[in-house]
Design a protein around this motif. Structure first.
Motif, PDB file in Angstrom:
ATOM      1  N   SER A 231       0.735   1.395  -6.247  1.00  0.00           N
ATOM      2  CA  SER A 231       0.418   2.354  -5.190  1.00  0.00           C
ATOM      3  C   SER A 231       1.048   3.712  -5.480  1.00  0.00           C
ATOM      4  O   SER A 231       0.465   4.762  -5.174  1.00  0.00           O
ATOM      5  CB  SER A 231       0.896   1.827  -3.836  1.00  0.00           C
ATOM      6  OG  SER A 231       0.113   0.727  -3.428  1.00  0.00           O
TER       7      SER A 231
ATOM      8  N   ARG B  50      -1.153   5.399  -7.879  1.00  0.00           N
ATOM      9  CA  ARG B  50      -2.391   5.853  -7.241  1.00  0.00           C
ATOM     10  C   ARG B  50      -2.158   7.121  -6.429  1.00  0.00           C
ATOM     11  O   ARG B  50      -2.948   8.070  -6.496  1.00  0.00           O
ATOM     12  CB  ARG B  50      -2.925   4.738  -6.341  1.00  0.00           C
ATOM     13  CG  ARG B  50      -4.117   5.139  -5.487  1.00  0.00           C
ATOM     14  CD  ARG B  50      -4.599   3.986  -4.609  1.00  0.00           C
ATOM     15  NE  ARG B  50      -3.547   3.426  -3.795  1.00  0.00           N
ATOM     16  CZ  ARG B  50      -3.110   3.962  -2.666  1.00  0.00           C
ATOM     17  NH1 ARG B  50      -3.634   5.098  -2.211  1.00  0.00           N
ATOM     18  NH2 ARG B  50      -2.143   3.377  -1.973  1.00  0.00           N
TER      19      ARG B  50
ATOM     20  N   ASP C 131       0.820  -1.203   0.000  1.00  0.00           N
ATOM     21  CA  ASP C 131       0.000   0.000   0.000  1.00  0.00           C
ATOM     22  C   ASP C 131       0.862   1.264   0.000  1.00  0.00           C
ATOM     23  O   ASP C 131       0.343   2.372  -0.081  1.00  0.00           O
ATOM     24  CB  ASP C 131      -0.939   0.016   1.203  1.00  0.00           C
ATOM     25  CG  ASP C 131      -0.194  -0.005   2.523  1.00  0.00           C
ATOM     26  OD1 ASP C 131       1.035  -0.233   2.502  1.00  0.00           O
ATOM     27  OD2 ASP C 131      -0.823   0.195   3.571  1.00  0.00           O
ATOM     28  N   LYS C 132       2.175   1.077   0.101  1.00  0.00           N
ATOM     29  CA  LYS C 132       3.084   2.207  -0.012  1.00  0.00           C
ATOM     30  C   LYS C 132       3.534   2.345  -1.464  1.00  0.00           C
ATOM     31  O   LYS C 132       3.681   1.358  -2.185  1.00  0.00           O
ATOM     32  CB  LYS C 132       4.321   2.006   0.866  1.00  0.00           C
ATOM     33  CG  LYS C 132       4.087   2.299   2.335  1.00  0.00           C
ATOM     34  CD  LYS C 132       5.418   2.350   3.074  1.00  0.00           C
ATOM     35  CE  LYS C 132       5.210   2.824   4.513  1.00  0.00           C
ATOM     36  NZ  LYS C 132       6.496   3.013   5.214  1.00  0.00           N
TER      37      LYS C 132
ATOM     38  N   SER D  33       4.334   7.257   1.438  1.00  0.00           N
ATOM     39  CA  SER D  33       2.923   7.108   1.807  1.00  0.00           C
ATOM     40  C   SER D  33       2.251   8.477   1.777  1.00  0.00           C
ATOM     41  O   SER D  33       2.896   9.504   2.036  1.00  0.00           O
ATOM     42  CB  SER D  33       2.768   6.511   3.209  1.00  0.00           C
ATOM     43  OG  SER D  33       3.401   5.273   3.307  1.00  0.00           O
TER      44      SER D  33
END
Length: 864
Positions: free
Chosen positions: A215, A218, A197-198, A305
């Motif tokens: 990610s 995104r 997710d990083k 992040s």
């Protein structure tokens, strides 16, 4: 095909050559023996013999050297003829294929590789030139049948004019496994990057983007192609640090990591996306990558992040601290340094420029609570434990406050490196809490202590109890209060409860404290004095309720039933004493009400039996221990069976058959009667449907309904779903309810009755006239029938009082258009009495005992 210079000596043909050499030597020796001694040919033959022997020795030496070299090869070497037979094999081949040499020479290449076509070796010989090596990969079999991958280096050569193949096979199991693991590792790495997710970005030494994961796309709102584009659009991004200062490309973490040759850890950046017109915050860690032996990184990998929400929350938190009067603090035990947030300075009335330490906080804490706070801080520093304390503080300005002090230790490498926490002003909350606590322990209606307060007081009395004259608990229940409450309404009932509480307090006086347990039940605690004092108080309470209560100009008689439980004989805990007092109160009611009862061993046995029955009863449905029997209801006019009443029976695997009048009261007390009653309704409907399917004409089946069951929230749904499940109309079911149902909750009762009546369900009052006066309900509620109690029918017709009551019931019911059913008819005289009074139906042993379902179709009412 030309003879190859690589052709080795055919070790398999060695014996033939040796035999030929031996034969030649033998012939020369025999010829020498036959020649005369002076024959000149002898010298020539002797020289030939010597040369032959020397040549034989040289050949043997050469053969041994070749065999040594042959066996020294670490790979499996085999020599194959045109049919694929193994004509020679080295020691490694024997070891790798798991066979001794003599067995291996008896096999063919098709035994080692069963997947080969039978003419494959001839094809190989024809496809490859003599002396030209070639390589291929395949699988071979060991002696145990296991297969393993091999890389085979082969070459065709001529031996004695015949083609052969030399095959050198190398076991590549480890290589194949390593390749597979490498591919799997690469696959896992790609999957990890895809799943993270990083954001992950890899850049070369010139900070050009080489790869990104989903990610990253995104978070940055760019496609992979856009981010890897070697010439991105100029001016798409602008960066700032945490203070909002602009950053150049060389100041970004990736460029710094390459330049400084170290990891740049957790840098927070503001990113302005000019194309998307949005502003986000990201936390970036950049790590340079080095090749072995090199000191200059060849690339850099960055993970990042989106911390926009976290950054916004952090800013909001500081503002919220001021609004909520919360301050934060941090203690560094290594550096012995304390840090306060700005809101905490203001909360504690400490100047923001004043130096602070751990003692600064401790000195503000009230003397009584300072040791607890100091111990909590020490435990957090030494053992890493958190704490949550409430304490009083006095600020340097002299202001006093209640605060909540929270702390938690943070660890690094297994050691506490800091302790952080908050201080919150809870002064207003404490004042409200004290008020609410007092309210929470007070019954709002009577002003007496409530259940929780009484339980707390009983527990405190037990903590300091005297065994010889310990505390006692009195459980008081008001007799027939529900009847009066229903007649007067809730307002009148509340007034009577307040009056009852006042009488109770006056009766107890200084011998104890009184509280309301709930509803029309009260508790009294006598903290000392033992059973003698408790009995005296119980006597005064009973006498206090002898006088009638007055409300709205009317007088109402409400008596009391009192149960006593004494420490330690009747219980050593709060719960045990309450149970004992409750059991004694129930016994007082059973003995006729308006009296008191002390707990005794007989009641203890009853409680034990009750526990056993309740335990077994709870599992009876799941164990399928219930069944129904059916008693016919006969029309008095025609003498025909009209309906049946379903009666519940319980045969417990531990207790044996249990009478309904024994177990049903327990089921009502525990609440199990609700689900048991639901089963009875469904089973009765199922049986009626089955009888009708078999041709038995029954108008309906009657089921007894407990007041607890009737007043459950979904009772009407239970009834209607059972009828629907078996395709029965509403008038197929008759529900028999007691008069208690009618007075428990008139509003809900009326709603439920109307809902059932709307679907055609018949409602009958069972044991009419025994309990409460229900004439008022006959007029107000949608009742279909009344059932004359068995107790009244026993005295008919000989007992004139019973006969008058029965005639009155029939007359009243008929005048209201209700059906009348006589219950417990055992004699012809009783049947005739009912028939003369124009009652409609009757049931009892005169007609039939309750029957099992299979026996009912054969039943015929006895002749008149």
């Amino acid at each position: 095909m030309a003879h190859s210079s690589l052709t080795p000596p055919a070790t398999g043909e060695q014996n033939t050559g040796e035999r030929a050499d031996a034969a030649s030597t033998g012939r020369i020796e025999r010829a020498l023996a036959e020649l005369p001694a002076n024959d000149p040919l002898r010298d020539t033959l002797s020289q030939a013999l010597a040369g032959l022997v020397a040549a034989h020795r040289d050949k043997e030496a050469l053969q041994r050297r070749f065999q040594s070299l042959f066996d020294a090869v670490p790979d499996a070497v085999t020599v194959l003829d045109v049919d694929g037979r193994i004509v020679e094999a080295n020691a490694s081949a024997c070891q790798i294929f798991g066979r001794p040499r003599e067995r291996l020479l008896g096999l063919s290449v098709y035994d080692l590789n069963p997947e080969l076509a039978r003419d494959r070796l001839r094809e190989v010989i024809s496809e490859h030139a003599d002396g030209v090596p070639f390589v291929h990969q395949t699988t071979n079999a060991r002696a145990n049948g296991s297969m393993f991958p091999v890389e085979v280096h082969s070459q065709v050569f001529m031996q004695d004019g015949r083609p052969h193949v030399m095959a050198v096979a190398r076991d590549i199991s480890q290589h194949v496994g390593a390749q597979a693991e490498l591919r799997a590792s690469e696959s896992r790495y790609r999957q990890l990057l895809q799943a993270m997710d990083k954001g992950v970005m890899v850049q070369d030494r010139h900070v050009r983007v080489l790869s990104v994961n989903p990610s990253a796309c995104r978070i940055l709102r760019r496609s992979e192609q856009e981010l890897i584009n070697p010439r991105p659009q100029v001016g798409e991004w602008e960066f700032v640090d945490e203070q909002g200062r602009p950053l150049s490309a060389s100041q970004l973490p990736a460029a710094r990591a390459l330049r400084e040759r170290r990891t740049i850890d957790s840098v927070t950046l503001g990113l302005l996306d000019l194309r998307e017109r949005r502003y986000i915050w990201i936390a970036v860690t950049a790590t340079p990558l080095f090749r072995d032996g090199e000191s200059t990184p060849f690339s850099v990998i960055s993970t990042f992040s989106d911390v926009t929400d976290l950054k916004r929350d952090s800013e909001l938190f500081l503002r919220t601290q001021d609004l909520a009067r919360i301050g934060g603090w941090e203690w560094d035990p290594v550096a012995q340094r304390m840090y306060f947030t700005v809101p905490l300075y203001r909360l504690l009335d400490v100047p923001t420029d004043a130096p602070v330490s751990l003692s600064t906080l401790l000195e503000l804490v009230h003397d009584n609570e300072r040791p607890d706070v100091a111990r909590a801080l020490a435990r957090a520093e030494q053992h890493g434990s958190g704490f949550d304390l409430e304490c009083r503080i006095r600020s340097p300005r002299g202001r006093r406050r209640w605060v909540r002090l929270l702390g938690d230790a943070q660890h690094r490498a297994g050691e506490v490196f800091r302790v952080v926490g908050t201080v919150q002003d809870i002064t207003k909350d404490k004042l409200i809490e004290d008020t609410l606590r007092q309210q929470a322990l007070t019954d709002p209606l009577t002003g007496l202590a409530n259940r929780d307060a009484m339980v707390e007081r009983i527990g405190a009395a037990l903590d300091g109890a005297d065994i010889d004259a310990g505390p006692a608990v009195l459980h008081i229940d008001l007799d027939r209060f529900k009847v009066v409450n229903d007649l007067l309404g809730h307002q009148g009932g509340d007034a009577l409860l307040r009056s009852a509480g006042e009488r109770l307090v006056a009766a107890v006086a200084d011998d104890g404290s009184a509280g309301r347990f709930g509803g029309d039940e009260f508790l009294v605690l006598c903290p000392s004095g033992g059973s003698d004092r408790a009995c005296a108080v119980a006597e005064r309470i009973t006498a206090a309720f002898d006088a009638p209560f007055r409300y709205a100009g009317e007088e109402f008689s409400i008596t009391s039933s009192v149960g006593i439980g004494c420490y330690p004989t009747d219980g050593a805990t709060v719960q045990q004493l309450l149970q004992s007092a409750d059991a004694a109160m129930i016994e007082a009611k059973r003995r006729g009400r308006n009296t008191w009862q002390a707990f005794d061993p007989a009641l203890a046995r009853q409680m034990s039996e009750r526990l056993v029955i309740e335990t077994q009863l709870r599992r009876a449905l799941e164990n399928r221990e219930f069944h129904l029997v059916y008693q016919p209801q006969v029309e008095l006019a025609r003498g025909e069976m009209h309906a049946v009443e379903a009666l519940l029976r319980w045969n417990n695997r531990v207790l044996g058959p249990m009478a309904p009048d024994v177990f049903i009261p327990y089921a009502e007390t525990t609440g199990d009667i609700v689900r048991i009653g639901a089963w009875v309704i469904r089973e009765a409907c199922r049986q009626l449907s089955a009888w009708r399917a078999d041709g038995l004409a029954l108008e309906r089946v009657a089921v007894n309904v407990s007041f607890r069951q009737f007043l459950s929230e979904d009772f009407d749904e239970t009834v209607l779903s059972a009828l629907a499940e078996f395709g029965l109309p509403g008038n197929s079911l008759e529900l028999e309810i007691t008069e208690r149902v009618l007075i428990e909750d008139v509003t809900d009762t009326l709603r439920t009755l109307r809902e059932l009546k709307a679907h055609g369900v018949m409602i009958t009052i069972d044991d009419f006239g025994e309990g409460y006066s229900a004439l008022n309900y006959l007029r107000r509620l949608p009742i279909d029938a009344v059932k004359i109690s068995h107790g009244f029918m026993t005295g008919v017709p000989g007992n004139e009082t019973d006969a008058v009551i029965c005639r009155s019931i029939v007359h009243i019911a008929k005048s209201l258009g209700l059906t009348v059913i006589g219950e417990g008819v055992e004699t012809a005289q009783q049947r005739e009495f009912l028939r003369v009074q124009a009652a409609d139906l009757a049931q009892g042993y005169l007609f039939s005992k309750p029957l099992l379902p299979d026996a009912l179709p054969m039943y015929r009412p006895p002749g008149w």
